[in-house]
Design an enzyme around this catalytic site. Structure first.
Site, PDB file in Angstrom:
ATOM      1  N   GLY A 172       0.788  -1.217   0.000  1.00  0.00           N
ATOM      2  CA  GLY A 172       0.000   0.000   0.000  1.00  0.00           C
ATOM      3  C   GLY A 172       0.824   1.272   0.000  1.00  0.00           C
ATOM      4  O   GLY A 172       2.022   1.261  -0.265  1.00  0.00           O
ATOM      5  N   LEU A 223       0.415   3.706  -2.187  1.00  0.00           N
ATOM      6  CA  LEU A 223       0.841   3.565  -3.583  1.00  0.00           C
ATOM      7  C   LEU A 223       1.515   4.813  -4.124  1.00  0.00           C
ATOM      8  O   LEU A 223       1.127   5.945  -3.827  1.00  0.00           O
ATOM      9  CB  LEU A 223      -0.363   3.240  -4.461  1.00  0.00           C
ATOM     10  CG  LEU A 223      -1.178   1.995  -4.091  1.00  0.00           C
ATOM     11  CD1 LEU A 223      -2.225   1.734  -5.166  1.00  0.00           C
ATOM     12  CD2 LEU A 223      -0.304   0.774  -3.892  1.00  0.00           C
ATOM     13  N   HIS A 229       4.199   1.565  -8.007  1.00  0.00           N
ATOM     14  CA  HIS A 229       3.122   0.572  -7.904  1.00  0.00           C
ATOM     15  C   HIS A 229       2.177   0.682  -9.108  1.00  0.00           C
ATOM     16  O   HIS A 229       1.726  -0.328  -9.648  1.00  0.00           O
ATOM     17  CB  HIS A 229       2.288   0.819  -6.644  1.00  0.00           C
ATOM     18  CG  HIS A 229       3.019   0.634  -5.355  1.00  0.00           C
ATOM     19  ND1 HIS A 229       3.307   1.680  -4.509  1.00  0.00           N
ATOM     20  CD2 HIS A 229       3.523  -0.471  -4.754  1.00  0.00           C
ATOM     21  CE1 HIS A 229       3.933   1.229  -3.445  1.00  0.00           C
ATOM     22  NE2 HIS A 229       4.097  -0.066  -3.569  1.00  0.00           N
ATOM     23  N   GLN A 263       7.729  -9.549   7.694  1.00  0.00           N
ATOM     24  CA  GLN A 263       8.953  -9.147   6.993  1.00  0.00           C
ATOM     25  C   GLN A 263       9.626  -7.942   7.642  1.00  0.00           C
ATOM     26  O   GLN A 263      10.614  -7.431   7.136  1.00  0.00           O
ATOM     27  CB  GLN A 263       8.686  -8.898   5.509  1.00  0.00           C
ATOM     28  CG  GLN A 263       7.802  -7.708   5.186  1.00  0.00           C
ATOM     29  CD  GLN A 263       7.450  -7.647   3.703  1.00  0.00           C
ATOM     30  OE1 GLN A 263       6.602  -8.396   3.224  1.00  0.00           O
ATOM     31  NE2 GLN A 263       8.098  -6.769   2.955  1.00  0.00           N
ATOM     32  N   GLY A 266       8.662  -4.926  -8.641  1.00  0.00           N
ATOM     33  CA  GLY A 266       9.476  -3.795  -9.079  1.00  0.00           C
ATOM     34  C   GLY A 266      10.965  -4.122  -9.057  1.00  0.00           C
ATOM     35  O   GLY A 266      11.462  -4.779  -8.146  1.00  0.00           O
ATOM     36  N   GLN A 267      11.668  -3.618 -10.073  1.00  0.00           N
ATOM     37  CA  GLN A 267      13.128  -3.811 -10.145  1.00  0.00           C
ATOM     38  C   GLN A 267      13.850  -3.088  -9.010  1.00  0.00           C
ATOM     39  O   GLN A 267      14.953  -3.436  -8.651  1.00  0.00           O
ATOM     40  CB  GLN A 267      13.628  -3.345 -11.517  1.00  0.00           C
ATOM     41  CG  GLN A 267      15.137  -3.291 -11.702  1.00  0.00           C
ATOM     42  CD  GLN A 267      15.788  -4.666 -11.609  1.00  0.00           C
ATOM     43  OE1 GLN A 267      15.125  -5.683 -11.800  1.00  0.00           O
ATOM     44  NE2 GLN A 267      17.076  -4.699 -11.298  1.00  0.00           N
ATOM     45  N   LYS A 268      13.204  -2.063  -8.418  1.00  0.00           N
ATOM     46  CA  LYS A 268      13.871  -1.366  -7.299  1.00  0.00           C
ATOM     47  C   LYS A 268      14.243  -2.365  -6.200  1.00  0.00           C
ATOM     48  O   LYS A 268      15.309  -2.287  -5.619  1.00  0.00           O
ATOM     49  CB  LYS A 268      12.983  -0.272  -6.708  1.00  0.00           C
ATOM     50  CG  LYS A 268      13.730   0.517  -5.626  1.00  0.00           C
ATOM     51  CD  LYS A 268      12.862   1.482  -4.895  1.00  0.00           C
ATOM     52  CE  LYS A 268      11.869   0.844  -3.996  1.00  0.00           C
ATOM     53  NZ  LYS A 268      12.280   0.564  -2.625  1.00  0.00           N
ATOM     54  N   GLN A 287      14.669  -8.863  -3.832  1.00  0.00           N
ATOM     55  CA  GLN A 287      13.369  -9.485  -3.584  1.00  0.00           C
ATOM     56  C   GLN A 287      12.874 -10.208  -4.845  1.00  0.00           C
ATOM     57  O   GLN A 287      12.394 -11.341  -4.781  1.00  0.00           O
ATOM     58  CB  GLN A 287      12.372  -8.413  -3.158  1.00  0.00           C
ATOM     59  CG  GLN A 287      10.936  -8.878  -3.105  1.00  0.00           C
ATOM     60  CD  GLN A 287      10.014  -7.841  -2.509  1.00  0.00           C
ATOM     61  OE1 GLN A 287       9.964  -7.691  -1.302  1.00  0.00           O
ATOM     62  NE2 GLN A 287       9.254  -7.125  -3.318  1.00  0.00           N
ATOM     63  N   MET A 327      11.254   5.769  -6.637  1.00  0.00           N
ATOM     64  CA  MET A 327      10.028   5.962  -5.846  1.00  0.00           C
ATOM     65  C   MET A 327       9.901   4.858  -4.806  1.00  0.00           C
ATOM     66  O   MET A 327      10.201   3.693  -5.067  1.00  0.00           O
ATOM     67  CB  MET A 327       8.822   5.959  -6.766  1.00  0.00           C
ATOM     68  CG  MET A 327       8.841   7.169  -7.667  1.00  0.00           C
ATOM     69  SD  MET A 327       7.204   7.691  -8.119  1.00  0.00           S
ATOM     70  CE  MET A 327       7.632   9.103  -9.141  1.00  0.00           C
TER      71      MET A 327
HETATM   72  O1  PAF Z   1       7.584  -5.227  -2.088  1.00  0.00           O
HETATM   73  C1  PAF Z   1       6.677  -5.209  -1.229  1.00  0.00           C
HETATM   74  O2  PAF Z   1       5.901  -4.257  -1.104  1.00  0.00           O
HETATM   75  C2  PAF Z   1       6.507  -6.401  -0.300  1.00  0.00           C
HETATM   76  O3  PAF Z   1       7.726  -6.924   0.061  1.00  0.00           O
HETATM   77  C3  PAF Z   1       5.575  -7.494  -0.869  1.00  0.00           C
HETATM   78  C4  PAF Z   1       6.155  -8.117  -2.134  1.00  0.00           C
HETATM   79  C5  PAF Z   1       4.215  -6.894  -1.179  1.00  0.00           C
HETATM   80  C6  PAF Z   1       5.390  -8.614   0.155  1.00  0.00           C
HETATM   81  O4  PAF Z   1       4.827  -8.140   1.339  1.00  0.00           O
END
Ligand code: PAF
Length: 295
Positions: A33, A35, A39, A63, A153-155, A159, A190
C-alpha cells in the site's frame, strides 16, 4: 468506486473461480500500500497483459524486524483504492493479519542458495528473516490467487530474484514479471518510505542513483568494477551518505562480482538517509532475468 475490495482469502477465491473457468488470465500485483507511481506501473503492466488484475494491499508484519517501521509504515487505504482503480486494478485484496496468519501459524517458506543472507538479508542488516517473511506471504498469495503472471518492481531487485527462485523451485505456475524502477525527475527511486525524508534529506537522497549512474558510466568507460564502486562511493561521501552496502554481485545468484564474466552484474546500494532506509540498484551488462522488462 468500481474496484472490488475483498477482505478474506475465501471470498477472493470465490470471486476468481468463475473468471478462471471462463478462461480469463489473472495478474497479481502484491503491495504493502501507500501507492506511488512505481506501484501504478506494476498495475498498468498487469492490466496490459491480463484479463483480471488483483492487487493485494497488506502490510506484512513478518517481513519487519523488531525495531523497524511496522507501526509507522504509511497507510491510506482510501487513497490506495482510488489510485489502484484509476491504474486499472479490478480487485483489491486487503486482508486482516488474522486472515493471512491464523492462530498457530507455524509454516514458513525460506529460500536458501545464498540469495537471502547477503545485501539486505545480511544478518547485521534486515536479515534473512526479512526475506522469509516476504516469500511466505508471497507464496500464500500465489496459492490463493493462482495468478498467470505476478508483477514486482526492479527497485527491490534482491526481492525479485528471491521470489523468482522460489517460484521456480516450488513449481508455482505464475510468470514473474519485473518492471523497471520508476524515478522522480531527479533520479530518486520511488518508494513509500520516501515520505520519511525531511526536506534536507530529500535533497541528498538522489545521490544514491547518482552514485549508481557514476559506477555505470565508469564501467562503460572501461573501468574495473572495483574502481567503479570507488567512484560511486565518492559520490555518496560528497552527499554525506555512508552506505550500509554498495556492492557488485552477479544478478543470477548474488555471488560477489569482481569482474564481468558475461553475466549481468547487479550494483546495489542501501543507505540510511535521515529517517529513511533507502535502496536502489542498476544492472550492468547484458539484459538479465533480474530485470526482465515488462512487455
Ligand atoms: O515489495 C513489497 O511491497 C513487499 O515486500 C511485498 C512483495 C508486497 C510482500 O509483502
Amino acid at each position: 468506486m468500481s474496484v472490488q475490495v475483498i477482505r478474506t482469502k475465501d471470498d477472493l477465491r470465490a470471486a476468481l473461480r468463475p473468471r478462471r473457468r471462463a478462461g480469463e488470465t489473472i495478474g497479481l500485483v502484491p503491495t504493502m500500500g501507500y501507492l506511488h507511481d512505481g506501484h501504478l506501473a506494476l498495475i498498468r503492466a498487469a492490466r496490459e497483459r491480463c484479463d483480471v488484475v488483483v492487487m493485494s494491499l497488506f502490510v506484512n508484519p513478518t517481513q519487519f524486524r523488531e525495531g523497524e517501521d511496522l507501526e509507522s509504515y504509511p497507510r491510506d487505504e482510501e487513497r490506495d483504492l482510488a489510485l489502484a482503480e484509476e491504474a486499472g486494478a479490478d480487485i483489491v485484496y486487503a486482508p486482516s493479519v488474522e486472515d493471512v496468519y491464523p492462530n498457530g501459524f507455524a509454516t514458513w517458506v525460506e529460500v536458501g542458495g545464498g540469495l537471502t543472507d547477503v545485501l539486505c538479508g545480511d544478518p547485521g542488516r534486515r536479515g534473512p528473516d526479512h526475506f522469509r517473511g516476504v516469500t511466505t506471504v508471497v507464496a500464500k498469495l500465489f496459492n490463493t490467487v493462482e495468478p498467470d503472471a505476478s508483477f514486482f518492481g526492479q527497485k527491490d531487485a534482491q526481492q525479485a530474484i528471491v521470489i523468482r527462485r522460489m517460484a521456480r523451485d516450488l513449481d508455482f505456475r505464475t510468470e514473474i514479471v519485473t518492471v523497471p524502477t520508476v524515478r522522480e525527475p531527479d533520479g530518486l527511486a520511488m518508494s513509500s518510505r520516501n515520505t520519511y525524508l525531511s526536506p534536507a534529506d530529500r535533497e541528498r537522497a538522489p545521490a544514491l542513483y547518482r552514485a549508481l549512474r557514476t559506477a555505470q558510466e565508469a564501467v562503460e568507460g572501461g573501468a574495473s568494477l572495483d574502481d567503479a564502486l570507488a567512484d560511486a562511493r565518492r559520490v555518496l561521501t560528497e552527499a554525506g551518505i555512508e552506505p550500509e552496502y554498495l556492492e557488485a554481485r552477479y544478478a543470477d545468484d548474488l555471488t560477489p562480482a569482481a569482474a564481468f564474466d558475461g553475466r549481468p552484474v547487479l550494483v546495489a546500494v542501501a543507505a540510511r538517509v535521515g529517517a529513511a532506509r533507502l535502496i536502489d540498484n542498476v544492472v550492468l551488462g547484458p539484459p538479465s532475468e533480474a530485470e526482465t522488462p515488462a512487455e
